[in-house]
Write an enzyme that holds these catalytic residues in place. Structure first.
Site, PDB file in Angstrom:
ATOM      1  N   GLU A 200      19.187 -31.222  26.759  1.00  0.00           N
ATOM      2  CA  GLU A 200      18.908 -32.383  26.306  1.00  0.00           C
ATOM      3  C   GLU A 200      19.603 -33.153  25.674  1.00  0.00           C
ATOM      4  O   GLU A 200      20.274 -34.050  26.177  1.00  0.00           O
ATOM      5  CB  GLU A 200      17.645 -31.935  25.140  1.00  0.00           C
ATOM      6  CG  GLU A 200      16.933 -33.361  24.441  1.00  0.00           C
ATOM      7  CD  GLU A 200      15.949 -33.012  23.596  1.00  0.00           C
ATOM      8  OE1 GLU A 200      15.937 -32.013  22.686  1.00  0.00           O
ATOM      9  OE2 GLU A 200      15.116 -34.129  22.828  1.00  0.00           O
ATOM     10  N   ASP A 278       6.480 -34.963  25.543  1.00  0.00           N
ATOM     11  CA  ASP A 278       7.342 -34.462  24.279  1.00  0.00           C
ATOM     12  C   ASP A 278       6.668 -34.827  23.101  1.00  0.00           C
ATOM     13  O   ASP A 278       5.935 -33.964  22.785  1.00  0.00           O
ATOM     14  CB  ASP A 278       8.622 -35.131  24.557  1.00  0.00           C
ATOM     15  CG  ASP A 278       9.665 -34.068  23.794  1.00  0.00           C
ATOM     16  OD1 ASP A 278       9.307 -33.059  23.365  1.00  0.00           O
ATOM     17  OD2 ASP A 278      10.627 -34.780  23.613  1.00  0.00           O
TER      18      ASP A 278
HETATM   19  N1  ADE Z   1      10.800 -30.781  18.590  1.00  0.00           N
HETATM   20  C1  ADE Z   1       9.992 -31.856  18.966  1.00  0.00           C
HETATM   21  N2  ADE Z   1      10.449 -32.636  19.920  1.00  0.00           N
HETATM   22  C2  ADE Z   1      11.909 -32.083  20.358  1.00  0.00           C
HETATM   23  C3  ADE Z   1      12.576 -32.390  21.167  1.00  0.00           C
HETATM   24  N3  ADE Z   1      12.649 -33.507  22.008  1.00  0.00           N
HETATM   25  N4  ADE Z   1      14.045 -31.713  21.215  1.00  0.00           N
HETATM   26  C4  ADE Z   1      13.732 -30.575  20.168  1.00  0.00           C
HETATM   27  N5  ADE Z   1      12.896 -30.263  19.678  1.00  0.00           N
HETATM   28  C5  ADE Z   1      11.900 -31.015  19.391  1.00  0.00           C
HETATM   29 ZN    ZN Z   2      10.629 -31.052  23.344  1.00  0.00          ZN
END
Ligand code: ADE
Ligand code: ZN
Length: 339
Positions: A200, A278
């Site tokens: 990410e 998300d």
């Molecule tokens: N917890 C909630 N959203 C998240 C994300 N996008 N990346 C990592 N942890 C998370």
């Molecule tokens: Zn997430």
């Protein structure tokens, strides 16, 4: 709504990357906060929304963990979960695999049992009254130690009948997958589905290590896999799903704008990509808004949308028969739609 947006809105789909705590809409947060006597730095929902100006993942997580502090009773977790499920069902989500972060609650003195009972009651209600199937994935907070992760894992085992999988979330920087090797070994021993946030904010190496060291079967986000051709080839060959969250990536500045998102390139490479929301209460949209904004910015066509919806069921952890049932629903939908 234009034709593409209508086509997307009515499409049967699965959601595979959704943090239940990230569905806490500001208005519900204020209401539950008042009910529980928890003070918040916002007078109302509108003020909270205005404060949701994130510069990266950590700046979001700081606000997100603070907001979850309003959740105290079983009723709070039920209210939170049923509100998401109603919204998801209204957007033609037919199956959803929901993350929850027990450590962010047990660290505040809330019993694991309170959290899971509240969530589970909403899931059972939705299964029967909203025509939506569900699974629950317990996420481990990677900014905490592996030992703390193992402790919550053992605490969760008596509730195993309600938990399908184990995931890994929170701050990716400085908390690589290999920090949780033992924990994921335990998860495999106990027969759980395993998934992890990787790539990410982290690099392709994070995706590689989640695969090779944690042996997970699905990657959450994974957009940085595109930096490594050999990794892409392997992900394509093994059809490892990647649960991409377009609005989240733009709001957390993983990409400068939706037009720069690499989702379409990922699809063109043959990766098993899905679209998800998300933390929809924070990022400006639920699953349909994610599909629509990505489709408009990246010029996705009808076949891309169909493929993304099909991928969402294929990538889920439901049985083959159940997958075929939903894939047929997509076939019937596209036959009857003129778009
Ligand atoms: N917890 C909630 N959203 C998240 C994300 N996008 N990346 C990592 N942890 C998370
Ligand atoms: Zn997430």
């Amino acid at each position: 709504m234009d034709l593409l947006a209508c086509f997307i809105a009515g499409m049967p789909k699965a959601e595979l990357h959704l943090h239940i705590e990230g569905t806490l809409e500001p208005e519900l947060m204020i209401l539950i906060g008042k009910r529980n006597g928890v003070s918040l730095p916002y007078p109302d929902g509108e003020a909270a929304r205005k404060a949701y100006n994130f510069t990266d993942l950590q700046s979001f997580l700081d606000i997100y963990y603070r907001a979850t502090s309003v959740l105290i009773t079983e009723e709070d977790f039920y209210d939170l979960t049923i509100a998401y499920l109603r919204k998801a069902a209204s957007q033609h989500v037919r199956h959803t695999e929901i993350f929850f972060d027990p450590q962010s609650h047990t660290a505040r003195g809330i019993a694991f049992e309170t959290v899971i009972r509240g969530i589970e009651r909403a899931l059972e209600e939705a299964n029967s009254s909203l025509n939506i199937s569900t699974k629950l994935i317990m996420c481990i907070l990677r900014h905490l130690s592996e030992q703390e992760g193992l402790e919550i894992f053992e605490k969760a085992l008596p509730w195993k009948r309600w938990i399908a999988g184990i995931g890994l979330d929170s701050s990716e920087r400085d908390n690589p997958p290999e920090k949780f090797r033992k924990l994921f070994e335990r998860a495999h021993q106990e027969g759980f589905l395993t998934v992890a946030h990787a790539g990410e904010e982290g690099s392709a190496a994070s995706v590689r290590n989640a695969l090779d060291i944690l042996h997970i079967s699905r990657i959450d986000h994974g957009v940085h896999c595109m930096e490594d051709e050999a990794l892409i080839d392997e992900l394509v060959r093994r059809q490892i799903p990647l649960t991409v969250c377009p609005l989240s990536n733009v709001r957390l500045r993983v990409f400068k704008s939706m037009k720069e998102h690499n989702l379409k390139n990922m699809l063109r490479k043959g990766l098993c990509v899905t679209i998800n929301s998300d933390d929809p209460a924070y990022f400006g949209g639920y699953i349909n808004e994610n599909y629509i904004e990505a489709a408009n910015a990246l010029d996705l066509d009808r076949n891309d949308i169909i493929r993304l919806a099909q991928n969402s069921f294929v990538a889920s952890s439901i049985s083959t028969v159940h997958k075929e049932f939903y894939l047929k629903e997509i076939d019937r939908y596209i036959e009857q739609e003129s778009y």
